[in-house]
Design a protein around this motif. Structure first.
Motif, PDB file in Angstrom:
ATOM      1  N   VAL A 103      33.251  38.939  28.939  1.00  0.00           N
ATOM      2  CA  VAL A 103      32.385  39.937  29.549  1.00  0.00           C
ATOM      3  C   VAL A 103      33.005  41.304  29.281  1.00  0.00           C
ATOM      4  O   VAL A 103      34.231  41.453  29.274  1.00  0.00           O
TER       5      VAL A 103
ATOM      6  N   VAL B 144      33.501  45.024  30.653  1.00  0.00           N
ATOM      7  CA  VAL B 144      33.489  45.699  31.948  1.00  0.00           C
ATOM      8  C   VAL B 144      32.600  46.935  31.866  1.00  0.00           C
ATOM      9  O   VAL B 144      32.766  47.782  30.989  1.00  0.00           O
ATOM     10  N   SER B 145      31.626  47.000  32.778  1.00  0.00           N
ATOM     11  CA  SER B 145      30.739  48.165  32.872  1.00  0.00           C
ATOM     12  C   SER B 145      31.242  49.102  33.949  1.00  0.00           C
ATOM     13  O   SER B 145      32.079  48.734  34.785  1.00  0.00           O
ATOM     14  N   SER B 146      30.723  50.320  33.976  1.00  0.00           N
ATOM     15  CA  SER B 146      31.094  51.294  34.996  1.00  0.00           C
ATOM     16  C   SER B 146      30.745  50.736  36.375  1.00  0.00           C
ATOM     17  O   SER B 146      29.643  50.241  36.593  1.00  0.00           O
TER      18      SER B 146
ATOM     19  N   ALA C 154      29.546  37.094  40.042  1.00  0.00           N
ATOM     20  CA  ALA C 154      28.483  36.842  39.072  1.00  0.00           C
ATOM     21  C   ALA C 154      28.756  35.630  38.194  1.00  0.00           C
ATOM     22  O   ALA C 154      27.812  35.030  37.666  1.00  0.00           O
ATOM     23  N   ASN C 155      30.016  35.237  38.032  1.00  0.00           N
ATOM     24  CA  ASN C 155      30.355  34.209  37.037  1.00  0.00           C
ATOM     25  C   ASN C 155      30.995  32.945  37.593  1.00  0.00           C
ATOM     26  O   ASN C 155      31.160  31.972  36.848  1.00  0.00           O
TER      27      ASN C 155
ATOM     28  N   THR D 108      36.496  50.511  32.258  1.00  0.00           N
ATOM     29  CA  THR D 108      35.189  50.408  31.623  1.00  0.00           C
ATOM     30  C   THR D 108      35.386  50.175  30.125  1.00  0.00           C
ATOM     31  O   THR D 108      36.202  50.823  29.491  1.00  0.00           O
TER      32      THR D 108
ATOM     33  N   ASP E  40      32.111  48.090  37.763  1.00  0.00           N
ATOM     34  CA  ASP E  40      32.491  46.684  37.892  1.00  0.00           C
ATOM     35  C   ASP E  40      33.881  46.566  38.513  1.00  0.00           C
ATOM     36  O   ASP E  40      34.756  47.401  38.289  1.00  0.00           O
ATOM     37  N   THR E  41      34.045  45.516  39.279  1.00  0.00           N
ATOM     38  CA  THR E  41      35.355  45.174  39.837  1.00  0.00           C
ATOM     39  C   THR E  41      35.608  43.702  39.527  1.00  0.00           C
ATOM     40  O   THR E  41      34.679  42.974  39.151  1.00  0.00           O
TER      41      THR E  41
ATOM     42  N   SER F 177      33.248  41.737  41.768  1.00  0.00           N
ATOM     43  CA  SER F 177      31.837  41.655  41.365  1.00  0.00           C
ATOM     44  C   SER F 177      31.666  40.763  40.131  1.00  0.00           C
ATOM     45  O   SER F 177      30.700  40.002  40.038  1.00  0.00           O
ATOM     46  N   ILE F 178      32.594  40.835  39.190  1.00  0.00           N
ATOM     47  CA  ILE F 178      32.532  39.972  38.005  1.00  0.00           C
ATOM     48  C   ILE F 178      32.713  38.512  38.419  1.00  0.00           C
ATOM     49  O   ILE F 178      32.022  37.620  37.925  1.00  0.00           O
ATOM     50  N   SER F 179      33.612  38.271  39.357  1.00  0.00           N
ATOM     51  CA  SER F 179      33.844  36.910  39.844  1.00  0.00           C
ATOM     52  C   SER F 179      32.623  36.364  40.557  1.00  0.00           C
ATOM     53  O   SER F 179      32.243  35.205  40.359  1.00  0.00           O
TER      54      SER F 179
END
Length: 130
Positions: A77, A79-81, A91-92, A119, A83-84, A87-89
């Motif tokens: 993935v 990292v977008s502006s 979602a996945n 980012t 994102d933490t 939040s990534i965890s």
């Protein structure tokens, strides 16, 4: 009643040995210090070993709870502006998995010692069998 000189002397005149100070012995003092240092070192080593075993035990328990499911293929993935790791965890991660465990697996997989991400950074996602 008449007192003998030896009785009088023992009552009223302290022994010569008691009047003198004991001699200072550097050797005795040094050996006591050495013994105290050895005991202190021994105690410190035992304490460090105990702490190390405790930490290792905790990490094994944590890894066992995070590693109940075998790891599969690598996905990535970017990292977008905003994102933490959290939040990534969210979602996945698998539905039944605790988010904290996935965050730690994500950090381990990407060799992150802290939770800071940038980012544009590419992170490999740990994948678990469902």
């Amino acid at each position: 009643m008449e007192m003998k000189y030896s009785t009088y002397k023992s009552i009223h005149e302290p022994e010569q040995v008691l009047r003198t100070k004991p001699e200072f012995s550097y050797e005795k003092y040094a050996s006591r210090l050495f013994l105290r240092d050895q005991i202190t070192r021994s105690a410190m080593i035992k304490l460090l070993i105990t702490i190390s075993v405790f930490i290792a035990g905790c990490s094994v328990v944590f890894k066992a709870s995070a590693g109940d499911q075998p790891v599969l293929l690598n996905e990535q993935v970017v990292v977008s502006s905003g994102d933490t790791l959290w939040s990534i965890s969210l979602a996945n991660k698998p539905d039944q998995m605790d988010t904290r465990i996935y965050v730690e697996a994500l950090k381990d997989k990407n060799q992150l010692s802290h939770g800071t991400i940038q980012t544009g950074q590419v992170l490999e996602l740990p994948q678990f069998q469902h």
